[in-house]
Every structure is written in C-alpha cells, then in structure tokens.
Design a protein around this motif. Structure first.
Motif, PDB file in Angstrom:
ATOM      1  N   ARG A  76       0.806  -1.224   0.000  1.00 45.87           N
ATOM      2  CA  ARG A  76       0.000   0.000   0.000  1.00 45.87           C
ATOM      3  C   ARG A  76       0.836   1.268   0.000  1.00 45.87           C
ATOM      4  O   ARG A  76       0.455   2.266  -0.601  1.00 45.87           O
ATOM      5  CB  ARG A  76      -0.941   0.005   1.208  1.00 45.87           C
ATOM      6  N   LYS A 100     -13.728  -6.721  -2.934  1.00 45.78           N
ATOM      7  CA  LYS A 100     -13.032  -6.003  -3.999  1.00 45.78           C
ATOM      8  C   LYS A 100     -11.934  -5.115  -3.425  1.00 45.78           C
ATOM      9  O   LYS A 100     -12.050  -4.576  -2.322  1.00 45.78           O
ATOM     10  CB  LYS A 100     -14.016  -5.158  -4.813  1.00 45.78           C
ATOM     11  N   HIS A 102      -9.032  -1.901  -4.356  1.00 46.90           N
ATOM     12  CA  HIS A 102      -8.788  -0.712  -5.177  1.00 46.90           C
ATOM     13  C   HIS A 102      -7.290  -0.601  -5.398  1.00 46.90           C
ATOM     14  O   HIS A 102      -6.521  -0.519  -4.444  1.00 46.90           O
ATOM     15  CB  HIS A 102      -9.333   0.527  -4.461  1.00 46.90           C
ATOM     16  N   ASP A 133      -6.409   3.610 -12.092  1.00 46.68           N
ATOM     17  CA  ASP A 133      -7.043   3.123 -10.872  1.00 46.68           C
ATOM     18  C   ASP A 133      -8.208   2.207 -11.224  1.00 46.68           C
ATOM     19  O   ASP A 133      -9.085   2.582 -12.007  1.00 46.68           O
ATOM     20  CB  ASP A 133      -7.557   4.303 -10.043  1.00 46.68           C
ATOM     21  N   ILE A 134      -8.209   1.014 -10.618  1.00 49.86           N
ATOM     22  CA  ILE A 134      -9.254   0.031 -10.921  1.00 49.86           C
ATOM     23  C   ILE A 134      -9.757  -0.615  -9.623  1.00 49.86           C
ATOM     24  O   ILE A 134      -9.127  -0.512  -8.566  1.00 49.86           O
ATOM     25  CB  ILE A 134      -8.749  -1.056 -11.898  1.00 49.86           C
ATOM     26  N   THR A 135     -10.891  -1.293  -9.734  1.00 50.16           N
ATOM     27  CA  THR A 135     -11.401  -2.114  -8.640  1.00 50.16           C
ATOM     28  C   THR A 135     -11.699  -3.507  -9.188  1.00 50.16           C
ATOM     29  O   THR A 135     -12.139  -3.647 -10.338  1.00 50.16           O
ATOM     30  CB  THR A 135     -12.691  -1.527  -8.027  1.00 50.16           C
ATOM     31  N   CYS A 136     -11.449  -4.526  -8.370  1.00 47.44           N
ATOM     32  CA  CYS A 136     -11.718  -5.908  -8.766  1.00 47.44           C
ATOM     33  C   CYS A 136     -11.529  -6.811  -7.564  1.00 47.44           C
ATOM     34  O   CYS A 136     -11.016  -6.388  -6.518  1.00 47.44           O
ATOM     35  CB  CYS A 136     -10.799  -6.333  -9.914  1.00 47.44           C
ATOM     36  N   GLU A 170     -12.931  -3.104 -13.266  1.00 48.18           N
ATOM     37  CA  GLU A 170     -13.637  -1.854 -13.560  1.00 48.18           C
ATOM     38  C   GLU A 170     -12.753  -0.666 -13.191  1.00 48.18           C
ATOM     39  O   GLU A 170     -12.004  -0.724 -12.211  1.00 48.18           O
ATOM     40  CB  GLU A 170     -14.942  -1.772 -12.766  1.00 48.18           C
ATOM     41  N   SER A 171     -12.851   0.402 -13.971  1.00 49.18           N
ATOM     42  CA  SER A 171     -12.109   1.622 -13.634  1.00 49.18           C
ATOM     43  C   SER A 171     -12.868   2.387 -12.560  1.00 49.18           C
ATOM     44  O   SER A 171     -14.073   2.193 -12.375  1.00 49.18           O
ATOM     45  CB  SER A 171     -11.926   2.503 -14.874  1.00 49.18           C
ATOM     46  N   THR A 172     -12.174   3.258 -11.868  1.00 50.33           N
ATOM     47  CA  THR A 172     -12.810   4.055 -10.806  1.00 50.33           C
ATOM     48  C   THR A 172     -13.135   5.473 -11.283  1.00 50.33           C
ATOM     49  O   THR A 172     -13.268   6.383 -10.469  1.00 50.33           O
ATOM     50  CB  THR A 172     -11.878   4.129  -9.575  1.00 50.33           C
TER      51      THR A 172
END
Length: 250
Positions: A76, A100, A102, A133-136, A170-172
């Motif tokens: 992080r 999920k 980030h 930046d993405i989330t998954c 997915e993008s943020t």
C-alpha cells in the motif's frame, strides 16, 4: 507472477528503535486490514528493495510469511530516504478473496511503431498516464493493462474509457471523467521548421506590382532636376534686368 516475502513481528517500537533497525539492515513496517488487528513487522532491506524495483511487485497479490503463517497482502505504501537508496518504512494491507480491492495498475503501451501516426506521419507518441485506478476481486487483479496504439494518428488521442479492461476489472472513473491516456504529436523540431518556412514567405504587400517602379522614380528625379535648373536660369535673368534698370536711372 507470485511474490513471497518474509517478515518478523516487531516487538520494540519508537523512533530510536526504528533507527537502530535500519542501521542493522532491516526495514520497519506494518500489516493491517481484514478482521484482525494491525501488526508491526520488520523485513530484510535487500530483499524488499530488490522487489520494489520490479513493477509487478506493486500490483500483485503478495504472500507475506509471518510467525509461521502466511497471508495475502497488497503493498500500500513505502517511504524512501530523501537521498539514500534506503527504504524507511513499508505498509501492507490484508486482502480477502470475496472483497473487492482498489489498486493503481500500470499501463503497457504496444504497437506504437505500427501506428499511422508514427509509421506514416513521423509523429511521436506521448504517454499522458502510466497507470489506471481500478477495482476488482483479488483473483482478477491484472499485472498491467494493455494500451493498443495500432490505430493512433497525429492529432488523435486514446482516452481511459477507450481501454479494453480484463474480465472482472472496472475503472474508478467518475461519470464525466475520461482522461487522455496517450496522444500522437509531431516533434517540436518539425513544427518549428514549418513555422519558420511560413514566416520566410513575403507578404503580398511587400512584393512590387511592376518592374517599372524603380525607373519611374528615376524619371521623376530627372524631371525635378530640370525644373530646378530652369528656376535658377530665371533667377539669373531677373537679376540682370534689375541691374540694367538701376543703370538707366543713374
């Protein structure tokens, strides 16, 4: 690519203890998140520094071995010394397979040399963004996202929403947000040469309308000289007449 890192629990805390730890070739850190309390840890500096130079280490699920167990974590944050190649502190976050995450994932650009902007128009591709930046879910986390430049031409751009994201990713981006990822431009040298060539062309007002302009001025000058000569002759004749009148009066 899978990464495994080993750590020990850090029993002593404080500025002085951390300074002594760094001098001994160790790095203070912390692991937090999930359903457990945060734990202060220490790691080998050489191993950690080597891993930090690998781009994939920053966007991968890491296996942290600690106190005889192992857990899945994400890098992080880490702090570097202002001028030394020394890691000062590192933070890891625990991850759960069903939650999920980030992350900022690096972008890899391909086919620039095959694009019409570079191949046919002598353009240069400029990378505006280097990560997205993405989330998954943890299992869907990609090591990178590919940016295909095959159709990019001069003056055109690829935006974030044009990218093809892997399944489950997915993008943020916010609703109206669509930043430029890459664009193709002409090199500054070529642009400067084109501007210089344009400035070198004389304006229409600066070009003489006929080739007789200069001779006409010469003729005007000759006529003026003749007029001046005539005026001088007239003045001399008047002076002679005045002298003759004066003699007669005497």
């Amino acid at each position: 690519m899978k990464f495994e890192i080993s750590a020990n629990q850090r029993r002593v805390q404080g500025t002085g203890a951390s300074r002594r730890l760094r001098r001994s070739g160790r790095v203070p850190g912390i692991v937090y998140g999930g359903d457990r309390d945060a734990v202060n840890i220490e790691l080998d500096h050489k191993e950690l520094y080597r891993n930090l130079t690998n781009e994939k280490f920053h966007a991968s699920i890491l296996t942290l071995k600690l106190e005889g167990g192992a857990e899945q974590v994400l890098l992080r944050a880490f702090n570097m010394h202002p001028y030394k190649a020394q890691v000062q502190h590192v933070d890891f976050q625990r991850v759960s397979k069903d939650k999920k995450i980030h992350m900022a994932v690096p972008l890899h650009f391909v086919n620039a040399e095959k694009s019409p902007g570079v191949k046919d128009q002598a353009g240069v591709v400029s990378h505006v963004l280097n990560e997205l930046d993405i989330t998954c879910l943890p299992d869907d986390l990609p090591e990178f996202i590919e940016v295909d430049l095959i159709n990019l031409s001069v003056g055109k751009s690829i935006h974030a929403r044009d990218l093809v994201l892997p399944k489950g990713v997915e993008s943020t981006l916010h609703k109206e947000e669509n930043p430029v990822v890459a664009t193709c431009i002409l090199p500054a040298l070529i642009v400067e040469e084109e501007v210089a060539a344009t400035e070198a062309i004389p304006a229409a007002a600066d070009v003489p309308t006929t080739a007789q302009a200069a001779p006409e001025k010469a003729e005007e000058g000759a006529a003026g000289d003749k007029a001046k000569a005539g005026d001088k002759g007239a003045d001399k004749a008047a002076d002679k007449a005045d002298k003759a009148d004066k003699k007669e009066k005497k």
